[in-house]
Write an enzyme that holds these catalytic residues in place. Structure first.
Site, PDB file in Angstrom:
ATOM      1  N   CYS A  99       0.771  -1.103   0.098  1.00 29.38           N
ATOM      2  CA  CYS A  99      -0.082   0.097  -0.126  1.00 29.38           C
ATOM      3  C   CYS A  99       0.966   1.264  -0.046  1.00 29.38           C
ATOM      4  O   CYS A  99       1.662   1.279   0.825  1.00 29.38           O
ATOM      5  CB  CYS A  99      -0.708  -0.027   1.149  1.00 29.38           C
ATOM      6  N   GLU A 100       0.531   1.837  -0.888  1.00 25.89           N
ATOM      7  CA  GLU A 100       1.583   3.321  -0.983  1.00 25.89           C
ATOM      8  C   GLU A 100       1.224   4.274   0.061  1.00 25.89           C
ATOM      9  O   GLU A 100       2.040   5.312   0.242  1.00 25.89           O
ATOM     10  CB  GLU A 100       1.389   3.878  -2.405  1.00 25.89           C
ATOM     11  N   HIS A 101       0.100   4.285   0.762  1.00 29.34           N
ATOM     12  CA  HIS A 101      -0.092   5.314   1.909  1.00 29.34           C
ATOM     13  C   HIS A 101       0.597   4.798   3.253  1.00 29.34           C
ATOM     14  O   HIS A 101       0.868   5.780   3.636  1.00 29.34           O
ATOM     15  CB  HIS A 101      -1.894   5.136   2.072  1.00 29.34           C
ATOM     16  N   HIS A 102       0.683   3.598   3.552  1.00 26.96           N
ATOM     17  CA  HIS A 102       1.312   3.324   4.800  1.00 26.96           C
ATOM     18  C   HIS A 102       2.491   2.344   4.578  1.00 26.96           C
ATOM     19  O   HIS A 102       3.247   2.102   5.665  1.00 26.96           O
ATOM     20  CB  HIS A 102       0.230   2.691   5.628  1.00 26.96           C
ATOM     21  N   GLN A 140      -5.089  -0.697  -4.557  1.00 31.36           N
ATOM     22  CA  GLN A 140      -5.747  -1.864  -5.274  1.00 31.36           C
ATOM     23  C   GLN A 140      -6.305  -1.685  -6.574  1.00 31.36           C
ATOM     24  O   GLN A 140      -6.353  -2.321  -7.360  1.00 31.36           O
ATOM     25  CB  GLN A 140      -6.484  -2.609  -4.009  1.00 31.36           C
ATOM     26  N   HIS A 168      -5.863  -6.244   3.401  1.00 26.94           N
ATOM     27  CA  HIS A 168      -4.909  -4.965   3.694  1.00 26.94           C
ATOM     28  C   HIS A 168      -4.450  -4.790   5.249  1.00 26.94           C
ATOM     29  O   HIS A 168      -5.221  -4.602   5.875  1.00 26.94           O
ATOM     30  CB  HIS A 168      -5.582  -3.633   3.201  1.00 26.94           C
ATOM     31  N   CYS A 170      -3.094  -2.565   6.426  1.00 26.82           N
ATOM     32  CA  CYS A 170      -3.220  -1.233   6.928  1.00 26.82           C
ATOM     33  C   CYS A 170      -4.490  -0.924   7.612  1.00 26.82           C
ATOM     34  O   CYS A 170      -4.821  -0.290   8.553  1.00 26.82           O
ATOM     35  CB  CYS A 170      -3.031  -0.043   5.784  1.00 26.82           C
TER      36      CYS A 170
END
Length: 211
Positions: A99-102, A140, A168, A170
């Site tokens: 995941c690019e956010h976390h 995703q 996920h 996250c």
């Protein structure tokens, strides 16, 4: 530091993949992680953490090596003219991404179908395309669209269908902490988008058991 191959070397009809660690990147990323360990209150000089920055750097380079792969070339390396016009389905393809956010993993399965329009592709190439896009920092939704678009633009089939189901970390390790939630995304082109029966057949096939 020794230059180490971490997967293999492959060369097929113009598509070449050489997976190696980039030593300058490893050194640079490892230096940052040594500082991160200190900022977290750890002692990066203690025995258990001495090689951790280097291990993390190598791990991240492996987990994001998809940036160095051209998925369309993977497909073109095994395209064949064939008079077959029925649905081709490859289901239960394992997916591992970040995941690019976390920068926490998400993982699950991809189910992919296409309807040939004069060309078919070697079946092993479809999971390789999934890996090429998944081994990047992702969401995703974008991953689903990128796989769809690559197959559509390269093979020019009558339609492409992609469904991805993932968990996920996250969501399960932090935030709402819901361990059993699954995210499903889908993307369609051509016959799968315009024909309800074709789309329904695909969904039936990916949920059916051969037992």
């Amino acid at each position: 530091m020794e230059n180490t191959d971490f997967i293999n070397h492959e060369s097929i009809k113009g598509y070449s993949k050489i997976d190696q660690y980039n030593e300058s990147k490893i050194t640079a990323v490892a230096a940052h992680y040594k500082d991160i360990l200190s900022q977290l209150g750890e002692d990066p000089e203690r025995e258990g953490l001495l090689k951790t920055p280097e291990r993390v750097a190598k791990s991240l380079q492996y987990l994001t090596h998809g940036y160095d792969i051209k998925p369309d070339e993977i497909l073109r390396s095994a395209m064949f003219e064939e008079d077959y016009s029925q649905m081709v389905v490859v289901k239960d393809i394992e997916v591992y991404s970040m995941c690019e956010h976390h920068m926490l993993p998400f993982f699950g399965k991809a189910h992919i179908a296409y309807i040939p329009n004069g060309h078919i592709v070697g079946l092993s190439k479809i999971p390789r395309v999934v890996d090429a896009f998944a081994r990047r920092l992702q969401v995703q939704e974008r991953l689903t669209n990128e796989i769809r678009d690559c197959i559509q633009n390269t093979l020019n089939p009558k339609g492409v269908a992609v469904v991805i189901e993932c968990k996920h970390l996250c969501m399960s390790m932090r935030g709402v902490q819901k361990q059993n939630s699954v995210t499903t995304t889908s993307a369609f082109t051509g016959s799968f988008l315009s024909n309800d029966k074709t789309r329904a057949e695909f969904l039936r096939l990916i949920t059916a058991s051969l037992d």
